[in-house]
Design an enzyme around this catalytic site. Sequence first.
Site, PDB file in Angstrom:
ATOM      1  N   GLU A 174      -8.174   1.368  -5.190  1.00 28.06           N
ATOM      2  CA  GLU A 174      -9.350   1.096  -4.351  1.00 28.06           C
ATOM      3  C   GLU A 174     -10.110   2.397  -4.089  1.00 28.06           C
ATOM      4  O   GLU A 174      -9.525   3.409  -3.683  1.00 28.06           O
ATOM      5  CB  GLU A 174      -8.898   0.478  -3.007  1.00 28.06           C
ATOM      6  CG  GLU A 174     -10.070   0.181  -2.081  1.00 28.06           C
ATOM      7  CD  GLU A 174      -9.735  -0.748  -0.924  1.00 28.06           C
ATOM      8  OE1 GLU A 174      -8.601  -1.261  -0.861  1.00 28.06           O
ATOM      9  OE2 GLU A 174     -10.628  -0.973  -0.085  1.00 28.06           O
ATOM     10  N   GLU A 223       0.841  -1.202   0.000  1.00 26.43           N
ATOM     11  CA  GLU A 223       0.000   0.000   0.000  1.00 26.43           C
ATOM     12  C   GLU A 223       0.875   1.251   0.000  1.00 26.43           C
ATOM     13  O   GLU A 223       1.916   1.283   0.660  1.00 26.43           O
ATOM     14  CB  GLU A 223      -0.900   0.006   1.247  1.00 26.43           C
ATOM     15  CG  GLU A 223      -1.930  -1.103   1.228  1.00 26.43           C
ATOM     16  CD  GLU A 223      -2.947  -0.993   2.366  1.00 26.43           C
ATOM     17  OE1 GLU A 223      -2.983   0.037   3.057  1.00 26.43           O
ATOM     18  OE2 GLU A 223      -3.709  -1.964   2.543  1.00 26.43           O
TER      19      GLU A 223
HETATM   20  O1  KIV Z   1      -6.630  -7.206   1.651  1.00 29.21           O
HETATM   21  C1  KIV Z   1      -7.421  -7.123   0.712  1.00 29.21           C
HETATM   22  O2  KIV Z   1      -8.377  -7.878   0.574  1.00 29.21           O
HETATM   23  C2  KIV Z   1      -7.206  -6.067  -0.262  1.00 29.21           C
HETATM   24  C3  KIV Z   1      -8.322  -5.790  -1.209  1.00 29.21           C
HETATM   25  C4  KIV Z   1      -9.281  -4.890  -0.527  1.00 29.21           C
HETATM   26  C5  KIV Z   1      -7.836  -5.230  -2.479  1.00 29.21           C
HETATM   27  O3  KIV Z   1      -6.197  -5.423  -0.255  1.00 29.21           O
END
Ligand code: KIV
Length: 263
Positions: A181, A114
Amino acid sequence: MKITLSTLQKQHESNEKIVALTCYDAIFASLLENSGIDVLLVGDSMGNVLHGKNTTLSVTLNNMIYHTHCVSNGSSKALIMADMPFGTAQISPEQTFKNAAKLIAAGAHMVKIEGGHIMAETISFLTQRGIPVCSHIGFTPQSIYQLGGYKVQGTDETKAEQIRQDAKILENAGASILLMEMVPAAIARTITQSIHIPTIGIGAGIDCSGQVLVLHDILGIYQGKKNKFVKNFMIEATSIQDAINNYVSAVKNKQFPAKEHEF
Ligand code: KIV
């Protein structure tokens, strides 16, 4: 046929939608692959759907390693992407490499990190040393407190421009996939058209190269907050396998996400 990063790149270039879904164990890994899921995301959403927490913040590297092993044991075709949980990618590129290497050793084919431009140096470090990275931008659940809650990102022009710039910076840093997202569909479309790597959307509209959702959401069994971008595929299905088949064909045939699922 085994799905690799080149398969996904070709799908992106030929406009064939990429279908991803979260997965946390061996049984579902084989079930999902049999339905034609291209990417199994061992997501830190396990914090919500497996551990019963409100955020992903308490998920540990050991949790991720364990579930990546489980998914890998049940999978022979799909590309396995594992999340780098909170605190494992933020300290230094060297530390991040050490942590990511454990996920790769557990069976992941790439890691997801991220963060926007701030992560560029780390992404270069990993990708130059053989670990492919998916960059996750827009709403990044690990920054929930910084972002002030589950909110659509890029809703004003300054923030939208930052997301567009981040996408380019991360591609240049070596990311192989960009996951977006909760960003307005128009921004996700512009980004998908302006970079060369595949984009995967969750709450980012139909024009991404592919889509991802959380398994428990498409099966309608998650008891927490229901997001606008989620669809319960069990409603019209006769079995779990049927629901997953329907999700795969809805994404491949560009029927999901619909307008009602986008921002
Ligand atoms: O952890 C997860 O499921 C994710 C999705 C929301 C893309 O990162």
